[in-house]
Write a protein that holds these residues in place. Structure first.
Motif, mmCIF file in Angstrom:
data_model
loop_
_atom_site.group_PDB
_atom_site.id
_atom_site.type_symbol
_atom_site.label_atom_id
_atom_site.label_comp_id
_atom_site.label_asym_id
_atom_site.label_seq_id
_atom_site.Cartn_x
_atom_site.Cartn_y
_atom_site.Cartn_z
ATOM 1 N N GLU A 188 35.020 24.259 48.467
ATOM 2 C CA GLU A 188 34.892 23.603 49.477
ATOM 3 C C GLU A 188 34.095 24.104 50.005
ATOM 4 O OE1 GLU A 188 36.952 24.216 51.299
ATOM 5 O OE2 GLU A 188 39.287 24.628 49.943
ATOM 6 N N ALA A 189 32.460 24.347 49.393
ATOM 7 C CA ALA A 189 31.514 24.294 49.963
ATOM 8 C C ALA A 189 30.793 22.414 49.681
ATOM 9 C CB ALA A 189 29.850 24.675 49.114
ATOM 10 N N VAL A 190 31.507 21.828 48.870
ATOM 11 C CA VAL A 190 30.756 20.676 48.026
ATOM 12 C C VAL A 190 32.209 19.378 49.344
ATOM 13 C CG1 VAL A 190 31.738 18.343 47.542
ATOM 14 C CG2 VAL A 190 31.149 20.220 46.067
ATOM 15 N N ARG A 191 33.093 19.929 50.180
ATOM 16 C CA ARG A 191 33.660 19.534 51.077
ATOM 17 C C ARG A 191 33.150 19.975 52.639
ATOM 18 N NH1 ARG A 191 39.750 22.230 49.405
ATOM 19 N NH2 ARG A 191 40.078 20.188 48.487
ATOM 20 N N THR A 192 32.318 20.603 52.803
ATOM 21 C CA THR A 192 31.756 20.985 53.679
ATOM 22 C C THR A 192 30.374 20.614 53.377
ATOM 23 O OG1 THR A 192 32.385 22.971 53.921
ATOM 24 C CG2 THR A 192 30.169 23.033 55.048
ATOM 25 N N HIS A 193 29.709 20.536 52.333
ATOM 26 C CA HIS A 193 28.484 20.165 52.949
ATOM 27 C C HIS A 193 27.837 18.798 52.389
ATOM 28 C CE1 HIS A 193 27.081 24.181 54.221
ATOM 29 N NE2 HIS A 193 27.410 24.568 53.418
ATOM 30 N N GLY B 267 34.719 19.399 38.750
ATOM 31 C CA GLY B 267 34.842 17.486 38.199
ATOM 32 C C GLY B 267 36.527 17.788 37.193
ATOM 33 N N GLU B 268 36.628 18.981 36.487
ATOM 34 C CA GLU B 268 37.636 19.187 35.857
ATOM 35 C C GLU B 268 38.830 19.227 36.907
ATOM 36 O OE1 GLU B 268 36.646 21.994 32.948
ATOM 37 O OE2 GLU B 268 35.544 20.941 31.303
ATOM 38 N N LYS B 269 38.481 20.361 37.622
ATOM 39 C CA LYS B 269 39.729 21.234 38.832
ATOM 40 C C LYS B 269 39.839 19.813 39.289
ATOM 41 C CE LYS B 269 42.179 23.229 41.534
ATOM 42 N NZ LYS B 269 43.589 23.891 40.052
ATOM 43 N N ALA B 270 38.558 18.530 40.180
ATOM 44 C CA ALA B 270 38.996 17.492 41.007
ATOM 45 C C ALA B 270 39.796 16.394 40.443
ATOM 46 C CB ALA B 270 37.241 16.395 41.645
ATOM 47 N N ALA B 271 39.587 16.480 38.835
ATOM 48 C CA ALA B 271 40.647 15.151 37.927
ATOM 49 C C ALA B 271 41.784 15.222 37.700
ATOM 50 C CB ALA B 271 39.760 15.397 36.402
ATOM 51 N N GLU B 272 42.317 17.436 37.967
ATOM 52 C CA GLU B 272 43.245 17.706 38.043
ATOM 53 C C GLU B 272 43.989 16.979 39.297
ATOM 54 O OE1 GLU B 272 43.192 21.893 36.909
ATOM 55 O OE2 GLU B 272 42.160 21.620 35.195
ATOM 56 N N MET B 273 44.025 17.163 40.544
ATOM 57 C CA MET B 273 43.839 17.352 40.818
ATOM 58 C C MET B 273 43.971 15.539 41.696
ATOM 59 S SD MET B 273 40.969 19.217 44.024
ATOM 60 C CE MET B 273 41.800 18.660 45.593
ATOM 61 N N GLU C 283 40.273 12.670 49.661
ATOM 62 C CA GLU C 283 38.705 13.639 48.730
ATOM 63 C C GLU C 283 37.367 13.030 48.574
ATOM 64 O OE1 GLU C 283 38.033 17.529 48.523
ATOM 65 O OE2 GLU C 283 40.336 17.527 48.211
ATOM 66 N N PRO C 284 36.591 12.377 49.750
ATOM 67 C CA PRO C 284 35.866 11.493 49.618
ATOM 68 C C PRO C 284 34.390 12.151 49.308
ATOM 69 C CG PRO C 284 36.183 11.752 51.925
ATOM 70 C CD PRO C 284 36.904 12.116 50.717
ATOM 71 N N GLU C 285 34.005 13.616 49.322
ATOM 72 C CA GLU C 285 32.643 14.218 49.428
ATOM 73 C C GLU C 285 32.822 14.988 47.881
ATOM 74 O OE1 GLU C 285 30.042 13.644 51.149
ATOM 75 O OE2 GLU C 285 31.148 13.567 52.615
ATOM 76 N N LEU C 286 33.496 14.837 47.731
ATOM 77 C CA LEU C 286 34.345 15.737 46.235
ATOM 78 C C LEU C 286 33.757 14.561 45.000
ATOM 79 C CD1 LEU C 286 34.982 18.280 44.468
ATOM 80 C CD2 LEU C 286 37.830 17.380 45.358
ATOM 81 N N TRP C 287 34.955 13.112 45.260
ATOM 82 C CA TRP C 287 34.435 12.514 44.430
ATOM 83 C C TRP C 287 33.555 12.087 44.315
ATOM 84 C CZ3 TRP C 287 37.386 9.909 40.873
ATOM 85 C CH2 TRP C 287 37.009 8.143 40.869
ATOM 86 N N ARG C 288 32.352 11.826 45.102
ATOM 87 C CA ARG C 288 30.786 11.671 45.327
ATOM 88 C C ARG C 288 29.973 12.587 44.842
ATOM 89 N NH1 ARG C 288 31.756 10.295 50.902
ATOM 90 N NH2 ARG C 288 31.821 8.298 51.088
ATOM 91 N N PHE C 289 30.441 13.887 44.420
ATOM 92 C CA PHE C 289 30.445 14.699 44.039
ATOM 93 C C PHE C 289 30.113 14.572 41.976
ATOM 94 C CE2 PHE C 289 29.880 19.385 42.276
ATOM 95 C CZ PHE C 289 28.635 19.352 42.162
ATOM 96 N N VAL C 290 31.845 14.702 42.185
ATOM 97 C CA VAL C 290 31.615 14.631 40.758
ATOM 98 C C VAL C 290 31.471 13.135 40.215
ATOM 99 C CG1 VAL C 290 33.632 14.435 39.219
ATOM 100 C CG2 VAL C 290 33.760 15.815 41.177
ATOM 101 N N LEU D 109 35.346 2.786 49.272
ATOM 102 C CA LEU D 109 35.017 4.452 49.667
ATOM 103 C C LEU D 109 34.312 4.094 50.695
ATOM 104 C CD1 LEU D 109 35.995 6.914 49.544
ATOM 105 C CD2 LEU D 109 34.548 7.776 47.562
ATOM 106 N N GLU D 110 33.033 2.886 50.225
ATOM 107 C CA GLU D 110 31.694 3.382 51.063
ATOM 108 C C GLU D 110 31.574 1.981 52.420
ATOM 109 O OE1 GLU D 110 29.388 5.619 50.844
ATOM 110 O OE2 GLU D 110 30.804 5.919 48.799
#
Length: 200
Positions: free
Chosen positions: A7-12, A47-53, A86-93, A155-156
């Protein structure tokens, strides 16, 4: 804590600080580090959670009983939808400027998993047609790499719709697959420069 970090990654965004990650979980940084050895460890868990999603989104499309072109289209669109949502989550991971290695490891695991599934499906289809299935693994790896690379670019840039990119990639990939299938009843070509062989 991992869900709070997401959630923090999505926000910030991908540059989220450890303090912001801790605050999202309602804890302090020292408490956070009791559960994760360092930032890379937390990023790996996210990252593991994002990959699961992402895999959960793609799994229904990996049905070996579907027509091949529809399977290809479904997998591509599911992947693109996942990174679009989930663009921010993808970029974070994947593209975090500091902890790139931790994210790269998770992404590589996800790529291998998807490629294994695709290789199995491709191999089974080739064998069912009496064709050599030796190319199934490299083809699967190439397909996954191409779609990921195109997805990163899209995405970019966002110079076209998701549907249009899905159509372009499906056409390109299916063109190669259908070409292989069309050769099922044809003799193998003779490489340039190879000595002539009497086929009579």
């Amino acid at each position: 804590m991992v869900q709070a970090a997401i959630e923090a990654v999505r926000t910030h965004g991908p540059g989220v600080s450890v303090a912001e990650l801790a605050a999202a979980a309602g804890i302090t940084k020292p408490v956070l580090y009791r559960h994760f050895t360092d930032r890379a460890d937390l990023q790996r868990a996210v990252g593991e959670k994002a990959a699961e999603m992402l895999l959960a989104r793609m799994a229904p499309e990996l049905d070996p009983d579907r027509e091949p072109v529809q399977l290809i289209r479904g997998v591509i669109d599911a992947f693109l939808a996942g990174i679009e949502d989930e663009p921010e989550l993808w970029r974070f991971v994947v593209h975090h400027p500091i902890e790139r290695e931790a994210g790269a490891e998770v992404v590589e695991d996800a790529r291998r998993h998807i490629a294994r599934l695709l290789a199995t499906i491709i191999g089974e289809r080739l064998r069912a047609l009496g064709l050599d299935s030796g190319g199934a693994e490299p083809w699967a790896q190439g397909l996954v790499g191409m779609v990921q690379s195109a997805g990163d670019w899209w995405l970019e840039r966002r110079t076209m719709s998701r549907a249009a990119l899905t159509d372009y990639l499906t056409t390109l990939i299916w063109g190669g697959v259908s070409g292989v299938l069309a050769m099922a009843d044809q003799p193998a070509p003779i490489p340039a420069g190879a000595p002539e062989v009497d086929r009579g």
